[in-house]
Design an enzyme around this catalytic site. Structure first.
Site, short mmCIF file in Angstrom:
data_model
loop_
_atom_site.label_atom_id
_atom_site.label_comp_id
_atom_site.label_asym_id
_atom_site.label_seq_id
_atom_site.Cartn_x
_atom_site.Cartn_y
_atom_site.Cartn_z
N HIS A 167 0.71 -1.19 -0.01
CA HIS A 167 0.06 -0.19 0.04
C HIS A 167 0.94 1.10 -0.11
CE1 HIS A 167 -3.74 2.13 1.18
NE2 HIS A 167 -3.06 3.01 1.84
N ASP B 131 1.11 5.33 0.03
CA ASP B 131 0.21 6.62 0.45
C ASP B 131 1.14 7.67 -0.51
OD1 ASP B 131 -1.72 5.58 2.10
OD2 ASP B 131 -0.31 5.42 3.82
N ASP C 85 -7.73 1.31 6.47
CA ASP C 85 -6.20 1.91 6.51
C ASP C 85 -6.22 3.02 7.67
OD1 ASP C 85 -3.96 3.20 5.97
OD2 ASP C 85 -4.53 4.23 4.08
N GLY C 86 -5.14 2.68 8.73
CA GLY C 86 -5.00 3.42 10.06
C GLY C 86 -5.13 2.73 11.16
ZN ZN Z 1 -3.48 4.87 2.70
#
Ligand code: ZN
Length: 198
Positions: A11, A13, A153-154
């Site tokens: 992933h 960002d 996500d997170g």
């Molecule tokens: Zn992300």
């Protein structure tokens, strides 16, 4: 390292310093990472005017591209643009955006990315209401008889991954939990064990 450690997807960002306060990297970095791994590259665009950059990111090697609901005025056209470029299309919603707004776009996408922290920085604390949000979305997808994955996500790690999996999340983004660990492979193995029961 991350390929060897057993990750299934990478992933990435992308932040532009405009849609979110932080700046990370652009298509050049994605192209460089593309050369280092065969893992699918999941590119999360936290940028304004994503329609200007989608094609470039897919050309750079993105297999999945997600765009923010909050960053687009013409979401249907945008996700079609992602698919036409040859990638899986995802829509991301921020913690304060309700899942209901996805109703009309769900039939046109491959996955939804639910933000369980406010986008822009790593290492933030998981927002607990995200569990209910995933459940609600999973219910919508089921009712509409669609095949749409739910990614989150997170703030995800071994402590909450089982709860999220039970809530209907199928793709888990773990940053700090993996990269902040002394043994990333062990953390990935532990998370997989939690959700697969093996
Ligand atoms: Zn992300």
């Amino acid at each position: 390292m991350i390929t060897r450690a057993g990750a299934d997807i990478l992933h990435l960002d992308v932040m532009d310093g405009h849609f979110v306060p932080n700046i990370t990297f652009g298509p050049k970095m994605v192209a460089d990472i593309r050369k280092l791994t065969k893992l699918p590259l999941d590119v999360h665009l936290m940028i304004s005017e994503p329609e200007k950059y989608v094609d470039e990111f897919v050309k750079a090697g993105a297999d999945w591209v997600s765009v923010h609901y909050e960053a687009s005025n013409h979401l249907n056209r945008l996700v079609q643009q992602v698919r036409d470029a040859g990638a899986k299309a995802g829509v991301v919603i921020n913690p304060a955006t309700p899942v209901n707004v996805l109703e009309e776009i769900l039939p046109f996408i491959d996955f939804v990315l639910l933000m369980s922290v406010n986008p822009g920085f790593g290492g933030q604390k998981f927002i607990k209401t995200s569990v209910e949000k995933a459940k609600k979305l999973a219910g919508m997808i089921k009712k509409m008889e669609l095949d749409v994955m739910i990614e989150m996500d997170g703030g995800i790690g071994p402590a909450n991954i089982k709860t999220l999996s039970d809530a209907g999340v199928n793709v888990f983004v773990a940053g700090n939990a993996v990269f902040g660990a002394s043994d990333p492979a062990a953390v990935i193995a532990e998370m997989k064990k939690q959700i697969n029961g093996k």
